[in-house]
Design a protein around this motif. Structure first.
Motif, PDB file in Angstrom:
ATOM      1  N   ASP A 183       0.807  -1.224   0.000  1.00 33.67           N
ATOM      2  CA  ASP A 183       0.000   0.000   0.000  1.00 33.67           C
ATOM      3  C   ASP A 183       0.834   1.266   0.000  1.00 33.67           C
ATOM      4  O   ASP A 183       0.362   2.317  -0.442  1.00 33.67           O
ATOM      5  CB  ASP A 183      -0.907   0.017   1.238  1.00 33.67           C
ATOM      6  N   MET A 184       2.041   1.180   0.509  1.00 30.89           N
ATOM      7  CA  MET A 184       2.888   2.365   0.626  1.00 30.89           C
ATOM      8  C   MET A 184       4.345   1.934   0.694  1.00 30.89           C
ATOM      9  O   MET A 184       4.654   0.854   1.202  1.00 30.89           O
ATOM     10  CB  MET A 184       2.517   3.170   1.885  1.00 30.89           C
ATOM     11  N   ILE A 185       5.214   2.761   0.161  1.00 30.95           N
ATOM     12  CA  ILE A 185       6.637   2.459   0.238  1.00 30.95           C
ATOM     13  C   ILE A 185       7.388   3.688   0.734  1.00 30.95           C
ATOM     14  O   ILE A 185       6.969   4.826   0.508  1.00 30.95           O
ATOM     15  CB  ILE A 185       7.225   1.989  -1.108  1.00 30.95           C
ATOM     16  N   PHE A 186       8.500   3.440   1.415  1.00 34.27           N
ATOM     17  CA  PHE A 186       9.397   4.492   1.897  1.00 34.27           C
ATOM     18  C   PHE A 186      10.622   4.463   0.984  1.00 34.27           C
ATOM     19  O   PHE A 186      11.366   3.465   0.971  1.00 34.27           O
ATOM     20  CB  PHE A 186       9.807   4.222   3.339  1.00 34.27           C
ATOM     21  N   ALA A 187      10.820   5.528   0.211  1.00 32.75           N
ATOM     22  CA  ALA A 187      11.870   5.465  -0.806  1.00 32.75           C
ATOM     23  C   ALA A 187      12.249   6.855  -1.285  1.00 32.75           C
ATOM     24  O   ALA A 187      11.572   7.853  -0.984  1.00 32.75           O
ATOM     25  CB  ALA A 187      11.391   4.625  -1.991  1.00 32.75           C
ATOM     26  N   ALA A 188      13.332   6.897  -2.049  1.00 28.78           N
ATOM     27  CA  ALA A 188      13.679   8.108  -2.788  1.00 28.78           C
ATOM     28  C   ALA A 188      12.687   8.238  -3.945  1.00 28.78           C
ATOM     29  O   ALA A 188      11.906   7.329  -4.223  1.00 28.78           O
ATOM     30  CB  ALA A 188      15.107   8.003  -3.306  1.00 28.78           C
ATOM     31  N   ASN A 196       6.787   5.790 -15.717  1.00 33.71           N
ATOM     32  CA  ASN A 196       6.148   5.265 -16.934  1.00 33.71           C
ATOM     33  C   ASN A 196       5.473   3.926 -16.668  1.00 33.71           C
ATOM     34  O   ASN A 196       4.381   3.658 -17.186  1.00 33.71           O
ATOM     35  CB  ASN A 196       7.185   5.122 -18.052  1.00 33.71           C
ATOM     36  N   GLN A 197       6.127   3.088 -15.876  1.00 29.08           N
ATOM     37  CA  GLN A 197       5.548   1.785 -15.540  1.00 29.08           C
ATOM     38  C   GLN A 197       4.230   1.962 -14.792  1.00 29.08           C
ATOM     39  O   GLN A 197       3.250   1.249 -15.048  1.00 29.08           O
ATOM     40  CB  GLN A 197       6.533   0.965 -14.705  1.00 29.08           C
ATOM     41  N   ALA A 198       4.206   2.908 -13.873  1.00 33.82           N
ATOM     42  CA  ALA A 198       2.972   3.180 -13.130  1.00 33.82           C
ATOM     43  C   ALA A 198       1.881   3.687 -14.059  1.00 33.82           C
ATOM     44  O   ALA A 198       0.715   3.253 -13.982  1.00 33.82           O
ATOM     45  CB  ALA A 198       3.253   4.187 -12.018  1.00 33.82           C
ATOM     46  N   GLU A 199       2.227   4.604 -14.952  1.00 32.16           N
ATOM     47  CA  GLU A 199       1.236   5.156 -15.877  1.00 32.16           C
ATOM     48  C   GLU A 199       0.657   4.085 -16.789  1.00 32.16           C
ATOM     49  O   GLU A 199      -0.533   4.113 -17.126  1.00 32.16           O
ATOM     50  CB  GLU A 199       1.862   6.282 -16.697  1.00 32.16           C
ATOM     51  N   GLN A 200       1.492   3.124 -17.183  1.00 32.42           N
ATOM     52  CA  GLN A 200       1.007   2.022 -18.016  1.00 32.42           C
ATOM     53  C   GLN A 200      -0.026   1.168 -17.286  1.00 32.42           C
ATOM     54  O   GLN A 200      -0.869   0.524 -17.910  1.00 32.42           O
ATOM     55  CB  GLN A 200       2.178   1.148 -18.473  1.00 32.42           C
ATOM     56  N   GLN A 201       0.035   1.164 -15.956  1.00 31.88           N
ATOM     57  CA  GLN A 201      -0.932   0.427 -15.150  1.00 31.88           C
ATOM     58  C   GLN A 201      -2.095   1.321 -14.710  1.00 31.88           C
ATOM     59  O   GLN A 201      -2.925   0.918 -13.892  1.00 31.88           O
ATOM     60  CB  GLN A 201      -0.237  -0.160 -13.911  1.00 31.88           C
ATOM     61  N   LEU A 205       1.613   7.970  -9.292  1.00 32.28           N
ATOM     62  CA  LEU A 205       2.311   7.868  -8.013  1.00 32.28           C
ATOM     63  C   LEU A 205       2.141   9.164  -7.220  1.00 32.28           C
ATOM     64  O   LEU A 205       2.306  10.265  -7.753  1.00 32.28           O
ATOM     65  CB  LEU A 205       3.794   7.571  -8.234  1.00 32.28           C
ATOM     66  N   HIS A 206       1.829   9.019  -5.943  1.00 30.10           N
ATOM     67  CA  HIS A 206       1.656  10.176  -5.056  1.00 30.10           C
ATOM     68  C   HIS A 206       2.806  10.182  -4.054  1.00 30.10           C
ATOM     69  O   HIS A 206       2.983   9.234  -3.291  1.00 30.10           O
ATOM     70  CB  HIS A 206       0.313  10.087  -4.332  1.00 30.10           C
ATOM     71  N   VAL A 353       5.503   6.864  -0.658  1.00 26.45           N
ATOM     72  CA  VAL A 353       4.904   6.857  -1.997  1.00 26.45           C
ATOM     73  C   VAL A 353       3.696   5.930  -1.985  1.00 26.45           C
ATOM     74  O   VAL A 353       3.762   4.809  -1.466  1.00 26.45           O
ATOM     75  CB  VAL A 353       5.915   6.388  -3.061  1.00 26.45           C
ATOM     76  N   THR A 354       2.597   6.407  -2.538  1.00 22.77           N
ATOM     77  CA  THR A 354       1.382   5.601  -2.644  1.00 22.77           C
ATOM     78  C   THR A 354       0.905   5.604  -4.094  1.00 22.77           C
ATOM     79  O   THR A 354       1.281   6.472  -4.890  1.00 22.77           O
ATOM     80  CB  THR A 354       0.261   6.150  -1.740  1.00 22.77           C
ATOM     81  N   ALA A 355       0.076   4.623  -4.415  1.00 22.48           N
ATOM     82  CA  ALA A 355      -0.523   4.543  -5.750  1.00 22.48           C
ATOM     83  C   ALA A 355      -1.798   5.372  -5.739  1.00 22.48           C
ATOM     84  O   ALA A 355      -2.881   4.880  -5.439  1.00 22.48           O
ATOM     85  CB  ALA A 355      -0.813   3.093  -6.115  1.00 22.48           C
ATOM     86  N   GLY A 356      -1.662   6.647  -6.029  1.00 21.09           N
ATOM     87  CA  GLY A 356      -2.799   7.551  -5.937  1.00 21.09           C
ATOM     88  C   GLY A 356      -2.881   8.197  -4.560  1.00 21.09           C
ATOM     89  O   GLY A 356      -2.028   7.969  -3.687  1.00 21.09           O
TER      90      GLY A 356
END
Length: 390
Positions: A183-188, A196-201, A205-206, A353-356
């Motif tokens: 659901d969420m990641i801690f990252a740079a 682009n990979q996210a947009e293809q799905q 990314l928020h 970072v979250t998906a939306g």
């Protein structure tokens, strides 16, 4: 009598062949299992030479002919020496320490005895219940979000590789987020490829900034160079500066290591380079399980002429390798204070970072991390909070 003697020699030679083949196979298996595959040509060559030499003696080919003996063993010696060049090089190469292989993730696992996680003085105002947000993230940020877990999640086992709170390399964490495994990641921040990979799905990314960190460059502690400018860094990684003498060091070629594509630190390097073309990453051949060969980006080896990069916390707090030293950039050392006052030139934010747009427990957790309590935990864990420079 002569035919019987000759036949007996053939039988003996076959028996010797089978014996040598059997022990060679056992030795090859042991070598392959231990990962020392570079010794395989030498072992096979030695076995063949031993067998041929024995057969030549058995059939009297060398009988009273010192010249033939000398020629045979000279050729054999040359073959063995040639076959030993690569494994001996690899042996010496393997004695050079690899910097990024020294972190025991389990020492930061939440709710375990004597883990290294920091604690706030007071009980947190947030306590989450099911459904718990599934977390993932970069290794360098695991000590932070594992500490967050220990403060706001219910107490139970959170295995770093198979639970609601996982730790992976940055590119794996982004893949898990994009494909709904977390659901969420801690990252740079993400690379262009990850965006682009996210947009293809169908995902945007928020990014929520939660702290600041320094992108650092390091060299062998014996390297006389203590500082570089941003332009010199770019010149090195563009392949334009190739010798340490060009930047105040000894006359020695520069081995500029890189990280795998889409890792957090590689993305940081690409952002730093801007429009300057990044040179090809050094690679090494890696044997696969089915006997094939693939090329992988070489891991940082602490040669006296090497340079590598990472994030300050990972280097100073997790690895703590005394055989490397962090370089000053434009005359400023990478410390919490220089990140805090914005004088270190390669400081940047890190994110949840979250998906939306975040919702539910995910939003509650993010809001808590941005609160005074959460930011205090960021500071206490050894990072730089967003509020610290205010």
């Amino acid at each position: 009598m002569g035919n019987k003697s000759y036949l007996w020699k053939i039988v003996v030679s076959i028996f010797v062949l089978l014996t040598v083949s059997f022990f060679t196979f056992i030795l090859l298996f042991m070598v392959a299992f231990s990962g020392n595959i570079h010794f395989i040509p030498f072992i096979i060559s030695a076995a063949v030479i031993i067998y041929i030499g024995y057969v030549l003696v058995l059939f009297d080919v060398f009988y009273k002919n010192r010249k033939r003996i000398k020629i045979f063993w000279t050729i054999a010696g040359i073959i063995l020496v040639v076959c030993l060049i690569q494994p001996v090089y690899k042996w010496f190469d393997n004695r050079v320490p690899t910097v990024d292989a020294e972190v025991n993730i389990y020492q930061y696992e939440p709710f375990t005895d004597e883990n290294k996680l920091v604690q706030l003085e007071n009980e947190p105002t947030l306590k989450l219940e099911e459904p718990l947000p599934k977390m993932d993230g970069a290794t360098a940020l695991y000590p932070l979000y594992a500490a967050i877990t220990e403060h706001v999640y219910p107490e139970k086992e959170y295995n770093p590789y198979k639970s609601e709170v996982m730790v992976n390399q940055t590119h794996e964490a982004y893949t898990n987020l994009i494909f709904g495994k977390t659901d969420m990641i801690f990252a740079a921040g993400p690379s262009d490829a990850q965006i682009n990979q996210a947009e293809q799905q169908g995902i945007k990314l928020h990014l929520t900034p939660i702290g600041k960190e320094a992108f650092v460059f390091f060299v062998n502690s014996k390297n006389k160079v203590n500082r570089l400018s941003l332009d010199q860094i770019k010149g090195i990684y563009a392949g334009e500066i190739t010798n340490w003498s060009e930047v105040g060091g000894k006359d020695d070629s520069i081995r500029a290591f890189q990280r795998p594509q889409d890792s957090g630190s590689q993305t940081a390097l690409q952002r730093l380079m801007g429009d300057t073309r990044l040179m090809e990453a050094p690679t090494e051949d890696i044997a696969t399980g089915m006997g094939g060969i693939i090329n992988e980006v070489s891991r940082y080896k602490n040669y006296k002429n090497a340079i590598g990069y990472t994030f300050r916390y990972y280097s100073n707090e997790m690895v703590k390798n005394k055989e490397i030293k962090l370089l000053e950039i434009d005359g400023v050392a990478p410390t919490r204070e220089t990140i805090r006052n914005n004088t270190y030139p390669i400081a940047s934010e890190f994110y949840i970072v979250t998906a939306g747009e975040p919702t539910g427990n995910v939003k509650e957790l993010i809001d808590w991390v941005l609160s005074e309590e959460g930011q205090a935990l960021v500071e206490k864990a050894g990072y730089v909070s967003l509020k610290s420079g205010e």
